[in-house]
Design a protein around this motif. Structure first.
Motif, PDB file in Angstrom:
ATOM      1  N   ASP A   1      -0.285  -9.807  -2.740  1.00 34.90           N
ATOM      2  CA  ASP A   1       0.206  -9.500  -1.403  1.00 34.90           C
ATOM      3  C   ASP A   1       0.366 -10.796  -0.614  1.00 34.90           C
ATOM      4  O   ASP A   1       0.186 -11.885  -1.138  1.00 34.90           O
ATOM      5  N   ARG A   2       0.700 -10.680   0.657  1.00 33.97           N
ATOM      6  CA  ARG A   2       0.948 -11.886   1.457  1.00 33.97           C
ATOM      7  C   ARG A   2      -0.298 -12.715   1.649  1.00 33.97           C
ATOM      8  O   ARG A   2      -0.227 -13.921   1.866  1.00 33.97           O
ATOM      9  N   HIS A   3      -1.468 -12.125   1.569  1.00 33.14           N
ATOM     10  CA  HIS A   3      -2.718 -12.863   1.747  1.00 33.14           C
ATOM     11  C   HIS A   3      -3.044 -13.755   0.541  1.00 33.14           C
ATOM     12  O   HIS A   3      -3.878 -14.642   0.638  1.00 33.14           O
ATOM     13  N   THR A   4      -2.392 -13.516  -0.570  1.00 34.82           N
ATOM     14  CA  THR A   4      -2.598 -14.335  -1.760  1.00 34.82           C
ATOM     15  C   THR A   4      -2.180 -15.781  -1.508  1.00 34.82           C
ATOM     16  O   THR A   4      -2.742 -16.706  -2.086  1.00 34.82           O
TER      17      THR A   4
ATOM     18  N   GLY B   1      -0.310  -3.332  -5.461  1.00 35.42           N
ATOM     19  CA  GLY B   1      -0.693  -4.419  -4.568  1.00 35.42           C
ATOM     20  C   GLY B   1      -1.459  -5.548  -5.231  1.00 35.42           C
ATOM     21  O   GLY B   1      -2.401  -6.077  -4.655  1.00 35.42           O
TER      22      GLY B   1
ATOM     23  N   ASN C   1       3.836  -4.005  -8.802  1.00 35.51           N
ATOM     24  CA  ASN C   1       3.125  -4.823  -7.823  1.00 35.51           C
ATOM     25  C   ASN C   1       3.215  -4.191  -6.436  1.00 35.51           C
ATOM     26  O   ASN C   1       2.255  -4.222  -5.666  1.00 35.51           O
ATOM     27  N   TYR C   2       4.363  -3.597  -6.105  1.00 34.18           N
ATOM     28  CA  TYR C   2       4.530  -2.922  -4.816  1.00 34.18           C
ATOM     29  C   TYR C   2       3.569  -1.731  -4.701  1.00 34.18           C
ATOM     30  O   TYR C   2       2.949  -1.519  -3.670  1.00 34.18           O
TER      31      TYR C   2
END
Length: 94
Positions: free
Chosen positions: A78-81, A75, A71-72
């Protein structure tokens, strides 16, 4: 990602996995029908196998860290999820 970060994050996954794995498959002396030693606590495991627990913990933590690292790199999340959790200015228009 720095190699020291990889080791630290893997260690966190390993400890978390150990707490998940520890109670799996462990039975007390009473459940196994074994005779207890005088003064022994009731919940003492009768079939505690630390080698098997270490193996299972290592496998689970390696799989979990593999998903984390993939996932790193790619991506997927991410934080926008998680933007739906934050009430933006349009939500407070009422």
């Amino acid at each position: 990602m720095n190699w020291t970060s990889i080791i630290a994050i893997y260690a966190l996954f390993w400890v978390l996995s150990a707490f998940v794995i520890l109670p799996i498959g462990v039975r007390s002396y009473e459940e196994l029908g074994m005779e207890k030693v005088p003064g022994q606590a009731d919940g003492v495991p009768g079939n505690f196998r630390p080698g098997l627990i270490l193996l299972r913990t290592t496998l689970l933590s390696a799989a979990a860290f593999g998903v984390f690292y993939a996932n790193y790199v790619y991506g997927w999340i991410d934080r926008h999820t998680f933007d739906f959790l934050i009430a933006g200015p349009e939500a407070s228009a009422d």
